[in-house]
Scaffold this motif. Structure first.
Motif, PDB file in Angstrom:
ATOM      1  N   UNK A  79       4.652  -0.162   6.139  1.00  0.00           N
ATOM      2  CA  UNK A  79       4.968   1.094   5.635  1.00  0.00           C
ATOM      3  C   UNK A  79       6.438   1.762   5.973  1.00  0.00           C
ATOM      4  N   UNK A  80       6.989   1.687   7.104  1.00  0.00           N
ATOM      5  CA  UNK A  80       8.087   1.740   7.711  1.00  0.00           C
ATOM      6  C   UNK A  80       9.187   1.241   6.897  1.00  0.00           C
ATOM      7  N   UNK A  81       8.940   0.035   6.352  1.00  0.00           N
ATOM      8  CA  UNK A  81       9.794  -0.688   5.566  1.00  0.00           C
ATOM      9  C   UNK A  81      10.063  -0.253   4.366  1.00  0.00           C
ATOM     10  N   UNK A  92       1.764   4.824  19.449  1.00  0.00           N
ATOM     11  CA  UNK A  92       3.025   4.959  20.519  1.00  0.00           C
ATOM     12  C   UNK A  92       3.850   5.866  19.677  1.00  0.00           C
ATOM     13  N   UNK A  93       4.895   6.411  20.446  1.00  0.00           N
ATOM     14  CA  UNK A  93       5.907   7.200  19.677  1.00  0.00           C
ATOM     15  C   UNK A  93       6.834   6.182  18.968  1.00  0.00           C
ATOM     16  N   UNK A  94       6.535   5.826  17.600  1.00  0.00           N
ATOM     17  CA  UNK A  94       7.088   4.879  16.890  1.00  0.00           C
ATOM     18  C   UNK A  94       8.678   5.217  16.367  1.00  0.00           C
ATOM     19  N   UNK A  95       8.904   6.571  16.725  1.00  0.00           N
ATOM     20  CA  UNK A  95      10.316   6.834  16.516  1.00  0.00           C
ATOM     21  C   UNK A  95      11.220   5.729  17.303  1.00  0.00           C
ATOM     22  N   UNK A  96      10.695   5.615  18.471  1.00  0.00           N
ATOM     23  CA  UNK A  96      11.527   4.607  19.461  1.00  0.00           C
ATOM     24  C   UNK A  96      11.621   3.179  18.882  1.00  0.00           C
ATOM     25  N   UNK A  97      10.880   2.935  17.820  1.00  0.00           N
ATOM     26  CA  UNK A  97      10.936   1.691  17.331  1.00  0.00           C
ATOM     27  C   UNK A  97      11.758   1.722  15.847  1.00  0.00           C
ATOM     28  N   UNK A  98      11.365   2.711  14.944  1.00  0.00           N
ATOM     29  CA  UNK A  98      11.674   2.689  13.804  1.00  0.00           C
ATOM     30  C   UNK A  98      12.773   3.982  13.336  1.00  0.00           C
ATOM     31  N   UNK A  99      12.964   4.837  14.392  1.00  0.00           N
ATOM     32  CA  UNK A  99      13.886   5.930  14.130  1.00  0.00           C
ATOM     33  C   UNK A  99      13.500   7.174  13.944  1.00  0.00           C
ATOM     34  N   UNK A 158      15.068   8.832  -1.985  1.00  0.00           N
ATOM     35  CA  UNK A 158      13.818   9.612  -1.921  1.00  0.00           C
ATOM     36  C   UNK A 158      13.316  10.365  -0.400  1.00  0.00           C
ATOM     37  N   UNK A 159      12.995  11.490  -0.423  1.00  0.00           N
ATOM     38  CA  UNK A 159      12.748  12.250   0.793  1.00  0.00           C
ATOM     39  C   UNK A 159      11.496  11.901   1.191  1.00  0.00           C
ATOM     40  N   UNK A 160      11.293  10.795   1.903  1.00  0.00           N
ATOM     41  CA  UNK A 160       9.561  10.413   2.501  1.00  0.00           C
ATOM     42  C   UNK A 160       9.859  10.293   3.876  1.00  0.00           C
ATOM     43  N   UNK A 161       8.530  10.124   4.206  1.00  0.00           N
ATOM     44  CA  UNK A 161       8.490  10.254   5.844  1.00  0.00           C
ATOM     45  C   UNK A 161       7.287   9.227   6.224  1.00  0.00           C
ATOM     46  N   UNK A 216       0.990  -1.278   0.032  1.00  0.00           N
ATOM     47  CA  UNK A 216       0.129  -0.129  -0.032  1.00  0.00           C
ATOM     48  C   UNK A 216       0.818   1.291  -0.018  1.00  0.00           C
ATOM     49  N   UNK A 217       2.021   1.114   0.882  1.00  0.00           N
ATOM     50  CA  UNK A 217       2.801   2.419   0.864  1.00  0.00           C
ATOM     51  C   UNK A 217       3.602   2.784  -0.395  1.00  0.00           C
ATOM     52  N   UNK A 218       3.981   1.512  -0.982  1.00  0.00           N
ATOM     53  CA  UNK A 218       4.706   1.684  -2.414  1.00  0.00           C
ATOM     54  C   UNK A 218       3.736   2.317  -3.372  1.00  0.00           C
ATOM     55  N   UNK A 219       2.487   1.736  -3.185  1.00  0.00           N
ATOM     56  CA  UNK A 219       1.686   2.536  -4.308  1.00  0.00           C
ATOM     57  C   UNK A 219       1.299   4.005  -4.100  1.00  0.00           C
ATOM     58  N   UNK A 220       1.104   4.461  -2.765  1.00  0.00           N
ATOM     59  CA  UNK A 220       1.001   5.815  -2.478  1.00  0.00           C
ATOM     60  C   UNK A 220       2.309   6.686  -2.615  1.00  0.00           C
TER      61      UNK A 220
END
Length: 363
Positions: free
Chosen positions: A257-259, A278-285, A269-272, A234-238
């Motif tokens: 999505x994070x992957x 949760x604060x998912x920055x703690x998991x994915x950076x 690519x400049x994507x976010x 889904x993320x790839x398409x978007x």
């Protein structure tokens, strides 16, 4: 009667020995208490003591709380995990026995709930909207039990229901996305298209429009909360449609999505991604997580478990947590957001709290 000198010496000797033995016993007891205090709680793990004003124990309460996850699982980096962390914190602060069962599919919900209810747990939680029918069935069949559900309302006298104003929190991260996008294309990936998730979408869409009317929102529902591969697709398409920011509300499906975002970042690519629950920055950076929409399931679960501990369980109550109750919002730290964005978020937050702005619940 006069005591002979020899007998007097013998009696004094006995008294001295007795006193020495008493002093030794007192000293040994104090040393043992100090050792126990240094080692932490060495008593039963499931005992909580209520005290009177003078510190003396009034009664001892044995508390046992359990939860059943939905199919997302306890390590979903989302609301199931947040709920479990809340119960673990409850046990650390108050003592008590906490446990969980993980559901592999919806057929597991009733058996898992019944396993805890029949074993006499003081409170059994069902985590997630998809567990509402199972909670209702188990509650009706076990009227003396106490249950709680997150993300839906079950009208039963022995159930506490906890819901959140996801649309309010979604609005704030929508403002972030609207102000931070460079392509004016923004994505939303949802799990199943159910009310709790469409509230995220509705708030997100409204926040984008308030901050940047020129931005376009691309929506994709995967139909699953436990399928990272579908989230990645889904993320790839978007992203391939030109979006540079995606907000997900999809449980562990959002891991995909994070992957996908990381892969595109590595390719230049400049994507976010905007995280959820949760604060998912703690998991994915922080290098890939723009911010997150926090949903404080941990606080809700812990607070109501404490009410059960104090014999203050309010069966039939519906607890709704929004911005005013600090139930939703952004993380405390947002290193990727400029001050002007944070100021605008705070402005809209206050307007919602004050009732000047009503966020829609439906997209």
């Amino acid at each position: 009667m006069r005591v002979q000198p020899g007998i007097r010496k013998f009696l004094l000797g006995l008294l001295t020995v007795a006193l020495l033995m008493m002093l030794a016993a007192c000293g040994g007891g104090n040393a043992g208490n100090a050792a126990n205090e240094g080692a932490g709680n060495t008593g039963p793990a499931d005992q909580v003591t209520d005290g009177t004003d003078d510190g003396r124990p009034e009664r001892t309460v044995e508390i046992s709380v359990a939860m059943v996850t939905d199919v997302g699982g306890v390590n979903d980096n989302s609301f199931n995990q947040s709920a479990w962390e809340g119960l673990q914190q409850f046990a650390e602060e108050h003592g008590g026995k906490v446990d969980y069962l993980q559901s592999q599919n919806d057929a597991d919900y009733v058996p898992n709930l019944n396993q805890f209810v029949k074993s006499g747990r003081d409170l059994t939680w069902g985590i997630g909207y998809m567990m509402s029918d199972a909670i209702r069935q188990v509650a009706n069949q076990n009227p003396e039990s106490k249950l709680g559900i997150v993300d839906d309302v079950v009208d039963a006298p022995n159930v506490v229901s906890v819901t959140f104003k996801e649309n309010d929190g979604g609005f704030l991260v929508g403002v972030v996305a609207g102000m931070m996008t460079k392509t004016n294309k923004i994505g939303f990936v949802g799990g199943s298209e159910i009310p709790v998730i469409t509230r995220f979408e509705a708030g997100f869409k409204a926040g984008i429009e308030a901050a940047n009317p020129d931005a376009q929102l691309i929506v994709n529902y995967t139909g699953a909360f436990d399928a990272p591969d579908q989230g990645k697709a889904a993320a790839s398409t978007i992203y391939n449609s030109g979006a540079d920011i995606i907000f997900h509300a999809a449980g562990s499906t959002g891991d995909g999505v994070f992957g996908q975002a990381k892969e595109l970042r590595n390719a230049g690519r400049d994507v976010w991604v905007i995280g959820v629950d949760k604060d998912q920055a703690q998991t994915f950076g922080n290098d890939i997580t723009l911010t997150s929409m926090i949903k404080r399931v941990d606080v809700a679960v812990r607070t109501i478990s404490e009410e059960v501990m104090r014999d203050e369980f309010k069966g039939g109550e519906v607890v709704t947590l929004g911005l005013k109750e600090n139930g939703v919002g952004l993380p405390e730290h947002n290193p990727n957001l400029p001050q002007e964005v944070l100021d605008k978020v705070e402005e809209f937050k206050q307007r919602i709290i004050d009732g000047e702005l009503t966020v829609p619940e439906n997209p």
